[in-house]
Design a protein around this motif. Sequence first.
Motif, short mmCIF file in Angstrom:
data_model
loop_
_atom_site.label_atom_id
_atom_site.label_comp_id
_atom_site.label_asym_id
_atom_site.label_seq_id
_atom_site.Cartn_x
_atom_site.Cartn_y
_atom_site.Cartn_z
N PRO A 266 113.12 22.73 -11.76
CA PRO A 266 113.06 21.28 -11.89
C PRO A 266 114.40 20.62 -11.57
CG PRO A 266 113.52 22.24 -14.02
CD PRO A 266 113.41 23.39 -13.05
N HIS B 187 110.54 23.56 0.39
CA HIS B 187 111.98 23.74 0.17
C HIS B 187 112.75 22.49 0.59
CE1 HIS B 187 115.69 25.86 -0.51
NE2 HIS B 187 116.09 25.62 0.73
N SER C 283 105.14 27.23 -12.36
CA SER C 283 106.59 26.95 -12.44
C SER C 283 107.09 26.92 -13.88
CB SER C 283 106.93 25.65 -11.72
OG SER C 283 108.33 25.44 -11.77
N SER C 284 107.51 28.08 -14.34
CA SER C 284 107.95 28.20 -15.73
C SER C 284 109.20 27.36 -15.99
CB SER C 284 108.23 29.67 -16.04
OG SER C 284 109.18 30.18 -15.15
N LEU D 221 105.06 24.52 -4.69
CA LEU D 221 106.09 25.45 -4.24
C LEU D 221 105.56 26.44 -3.20
CD1 LEU D 221 107.52 26.33 -7.78
CD2 LEU D 221 108.43 24.65 -6.13
N TYR D 222 106.50 26.98 -2.45
CA TYR D 222 106.24 28.07 -1.51
C TYR D 222 105.17 27.74 -0.47
CZ TYR D 222 108.71 30.13 -5.44
OH TYR D 222 109.61 30.35 -6.46
N GLY E 246 117.74 23.27 -4.12
CA GLY E 246 116.42 23.36 -3.51
C GLY E 246 115.41 23.99 -4.45
N LEU E 247 115.65 23.84 -5.75
CA LEU E 247 114.76 24.43 -6.75
C LEU E 247 114.25 23.35 -7.71
CD1 LEU E 247 116.91 27.57 -7.71
CD2 LEU E 247 114.94 27.53 -6.17
N HIS F 270 117.83 31.71 -20.61
CA HIS F 270 118.08 31.17 -19.27
C HIS F 270 118.54 32.28 -18.32
CE1 HIS F 270 118.64 27.81 -16.56
NE2 HIS F 270 119.80 28.33 -16.19
N GLU G 247 118.92 22.61 -12.88
CA GLU G 247 118.97 23.76 -13.79
C GLU G 247 118.34 23.33 -15.13
OE1 GLU G 247 119.95 27.13 -13.48
OE2 GLU G 247 120.03 26.65 -11.37
N1 LIG Z 1 117.70 28.59 -12.91
C1 LIG Z 1 116.86 27.55 -12.35
C2 LIG Z 1 115.67 28.24 -11.72
C3 LIG Z 1 114.77 27.28 -10.99
C4 LIG Z 1 113.74 28.01 -10.14
O1 LIG Z 1 113.87 29.19 -9.79
N2 LIG Z 1 112.68 27.27 -9.79
C5 LIG Z 1 111.63 27.81 -8.95
C6 LIG Z 1 110.26 27.40 -9.48
S1 LIG Z 1 109.91 28.02 -11.10
C7 LIG Z 1 111.70 27.18 -7.58
O2 LIG Z 1 112.01 26.00 -7.46
N3 LIG Z 1 111.38 27.91 -6.52
C8 LIG Z 1 111.31 27.36 -5.23
C9 LIG Z 1 111.98 28.19 -4.17
O3 LIG Z 1 112.54 29.25 -4.51
O4 LIG Z 1 111.89 27.79 -3.00
C10 LIG Z 1 116.49 26.56 -13.46
O5 LIG Z 1 116.71 26.89 -14.63
O6 LIG Z 1 116.05 25.44 -13.20
#
Ligand SMILES: N[C@@H](CCC(=O)N[C@@H](CS)C(=O)NCC(=O)O)C(=O)O
Length: 217
Positions: free
Chosen positions: A55, A42, A12-13, A36-37, A52-53, A102, A66
């Motif tokens: 961090p 989710h 998780s970058s 994740l995944y 739902g993402l 970003h 974000e």
């Molecule tokens: N633009 C968001 C992107 C966050 C993101 O894509 N996180 C991914 C993990 S690196 C995530 O939570 N994925 C879970 C999913 O898609 O269900 C941020 O800057 O925080």
Amino acid sequence: MLTLVIGNKNYSSWSLRPWVYLAHHGIRFEERRIPLYVPGSHEALLEHAPTGLAPSLQDGDVRVWESIAILEYLAERFPATCGWPSDASARARARAISAEMHAGFRNLRQALPMNCRRVVPARDWPAEVQADIDRVAAIWTGCLEAQGADAGSFLFGAFGVADAMFAPVAFRFRTYSVALPPKARAYCGALLALPAMQSWLAGAVAETETMPKYDSV
Ligand SMILES: N[C@@H](CCC(=O)N[C@@H](CS)C(=O)NCC(=O)O)C(=O)O
């Protein structure tokens, strides 16, 4: 007490950015790691952020999501961390490259997924991926050169928000053994050598989840 919700440390970058900022500055926080995944992840993430993402950050009644917004919040909440340069033009540049990171570098992010514990030999990349790599190297080199003879180890001297934004790229370059020009290579090394980055890497190595899609790139 702050609570930071993150995904897997290995993959998780986005999660790494606020985590390394907090850890580097010695700010106490509770880490809530949600792999994740996998089934239920989710829904678990949705309990903490409307996207739902990962961090996301909880600070009392304040909830932030974000990665860049979380870093902005932390820089304001903990002014002693000096998240942004004090000089207005350096600050404008720091904000511009943070926004660029970003929103951009899609080709780099897709072709070189973060996979901290993996190291593979160098290879040739498609032109559009190499263009992203070159742009990152140019940003890093330009920021270091703009500091003149007193250049610190980081983009604007001490470790700040812009460095946290680029921290995952350092792991990506390490994993894929990406060749960099000297100043960019030194900066990448300085990021990777940070105790907070090493601590994140140790956490990634200790994780047992695997994502075959990213392990075979
Ligand atoms: N633009 C968001 C992107 C966050 C993101 O894509 N996180 C991914 C993990 S690196 C995530 O939570 N994925 C879970 C999913 O898609 O269900 C941020 O800057 O925080």
